[in-house]
Design an enzyme around this catalytic site. Sequence first.
Site, PDB file in Angstrom:
ATOM      1  N   HIS A 220     -15.574  -5.235  -2.423  1.00 46.28           N
ATOM      2  CA  HIS A 220     -15.769  -6.611  -2.887  1.00 46.28           C
ATOM      3  C   HIS A 220     -16.984  -7.293  -2.265  1.00 46.28           C
ATOM      4  CE1 HIS A 220     -11.730  -5.649  -4.017  1.00 46.28           C
ATOM      5  NE2 HIS A 220     -11.286  -5.694  -2.779  1.00 46.28           N
TER       6      HIS A 220
ATOM      7  N   ARG B 124     -10.451 -10.259  -4.834  1.00 44.72           N
ATOM      8  CA  ARG B 124     -10.358  -8.793  -5.005  1.00 44.72           C
ATOM      9  C   ARG B 124     -10.612  -8.371  -6.455  1.00 44.72           C
ATOM     10  NH1 ARG B 124      -7.883  -7.184  -0.043  1.00 44.72           N
ATOM     11  NH2 ARG B 124      -6.504  -8.805   0.724  1.00 44.72           N
TER      12      ARG B 124
ATOM     13  N   SER C  41      -3.639  -0.510  -4.556  1.00 45.28           N
ATOM     14  CA  SER C  41      -2.980  -1.681  -5.144  1.00 45.28           C
ATOM     15  C   SER C  41      -3.667  -2.079  -6.450  1.00 45.28           C
ATOM     16  CB  SER C  41      -3.034  -2.841  -4.145  1.00 45.28           C
ATOM     17  OG  SER C  41      -4.376  -3.178  -3.835  1.00 45.28           O
TER      18      SER C  41
ATOM     19  N   TYR D 108       0.793  -1.237   0.000  1.00 49.67           N
ATOM     20  CA  TYR D 108       0.000   0.000   0.000  1.00 49.67           C
ATOM     21  C   TYR D 108       0.824   1.286   0.000  1.00 49.67           C
ATOM     22  CZ  TYR D 108      -3.754  -3.259   1.075  1.00 49.67           C
ATOM     23  OH  TYR D 108      -4.649  -4.285   1.023  1.00 49.67           O
TER      24      TYR D 108
ATOM     25  N   ARG E 141      -3.686  -9.488  -7.430  1.00 52.18           N
ATOM     26  CA  ARG E 141      -3.859  -9.999  -6.068  1.00 52.18           C
ATOM     27  C   ARG E 141      -4.847 -11.175  -6.051  1.00 52.18           C
ATOM     28  NH1 ARG E 141      -4.479  -5.337  -1.828  1.00 52.18           N
ATOM     29  NH2 ARG E 141      -3.767  -7.076  -0.528  1.00 52.18           N
TER      30      ARG E 141
ATOM     31  N   ASP F 189     -25.727   0.063  -3.878  1.00 56.68           N
ATOM     32  CA  ASP F 189     -27.067   0.640  -4.047  1.00 56.68           C
ATOM     33  C   ASP F 189     -27.060   2.143  -3.760  1.00 56.68           C
ATOM     34  OD1 ASP F 189     -28.329  -1.689  -4.818  1.00 56.68           O
ATOM     35  OD2 ASP F 189     -29.033  -2.203  -2.805  1.00 56.68           O
TER      36      ASP F 189
HETATM   37  O1  CA2 Z   1      -5.747  -1.331  -2.788  1.00 59.27           O
HETATM   38  C1  CA2 Z   1      -6.638  -0.761  -2.154  1.00 59.27           C
HETATM   39  O2  CA2 Z   1      -6.726   0.455  -2.071  1.00 59.27           O
HETATM   40  C2  CA2 Z   1      -7.663  -1.603  -1.367  1.00 59.27           C
HETATM   41  O3  CA2 Z   1      -8.912  -0.924  -1.438  1.00 59.27           O
HETATM   42  C3  CA2 Z   1      -7.182  -1.675   0.057  1.00 59.27           C
HETATM   43  C4  CA2 Z   1      -8.055  -2.560   0.942  1.00 59.27           C
HETATM   44  C5  CA2 Z   1      -8.258  -3.934   0.300  1.00 59.27           C
HETATM   45  O4  CA2 Z   1      -9.168  -4.695   1.065  1.00 59.27           O
HETATM   46  C6  CA2 Z   1      -8.777  -3.815  -1.125  1.00 59.27           C
HETATM   47  O5  CA2 Z   1      -8.894  -5.114  -1.672  1.00 59.27           O
HETATM   48  C7  CA2 Z   1      -7.834  -2.978  -1.968  1.00 59.27           C
HETATM   49  C8  CA2 Z   1      -7.412  -2.791   2.316  1.00 59.27           C
HETATM   50  C9  CA2 Z   1      -6.985  -1.568   3.016  1.00 59.27           C
HETATM   51  C10 CA2 Z   1      -6.157  -2.004   4.198  1.00 59.27           C
HETATM   52  O6  CA2 Z   1      -5.135  -1.076   4.375  1.00 59.27           O
HETATM   53  C11 CA2 Z   1      -4.124  -1.433   5.216  1.00 59.27           C
HETATM   54  C12 CA2 Z   1      -3.056  -0.571   5.269  1.00 59.27           C
HETATM   55  C13 CA2 Z   1      -1.995  -0.853   6.070  1.00 59.27           C
HETATM   56  C14 CA2 Z   1      -1.995  -1.999   6.854  1.00 59.27           C
HETATM   57  C15 CA2 Z   1      -3.066  -2.856   6.803  1.00 59.27           C
HETATM   58  C16 CA2 Z   1      -4.143  -2.571   5.991  1.00 59.27           C
END
Ligand code: CA2
Length: 151
Positions: free
Chosen positions: A83, A114, A105, A26, A110, A90
């Site tokens: 997801h 996702r 990401s 991220y 992945r 809605d």
């Molecule tokens: O890639 C993205 O922006 C996501 O929306 C991020 C979500 C993930 O569930 C999506 O599939 C893709 C997760 C965000 C979690 O962010 C974290 C950051 C640092 C440490 C742990 C989680």
Amino acid sequence: MSVEPVVLIINGPNLNLLGVREPDIYGRETLGDIEAWCGERAEALGLAIDFRQSNLEGEIVTWVQEARDVHDGIIINAGAYSHTSIAVFDALLACDLPVVEVHLSNLFRRESFRHHSYVSAAAVGMICGFGAHGYLLALDAMARLVRTEPP
Ligand code: CA2
């Protein structure tokens, strides 16, 4: 005196942890860094932003419902709710505003769960894989959408 269009930028669950863990996926920027970058880009584009984060699905649904009357467009990184959430989908369909989806990401490199996003079906377009820079690309796209120029 002209009033700037106001873009609601919604960040979903766990995005408050950015910069703290998982920098390989991220990036190293915190959500505060991303907000500051968005503020600068928005100003240059003649937009104002309302930048928010929530870990609660219902709160995000309420924000989208309320946006209809007070915002001009929505940029959304719904995190994992992208997801799973038909409720967010809605609400986005009903809001009658241009929606741009963003993810840090590249979802398609992945896990397969996702690869599908409910948000995408309610959005004009989706940007993923460019890290925090994706938010700036989303603002560039939104600047054209709120001026009803072609994307
Ligand atoms: O890639 C993205 O922006 C996501 O929306 C991020 C979500 C993930 O569930 C999506 O599939 C893709 C997760 C965000 C979690 O962010 C974290 C950051 C640092 C440490 C742990 C989680």
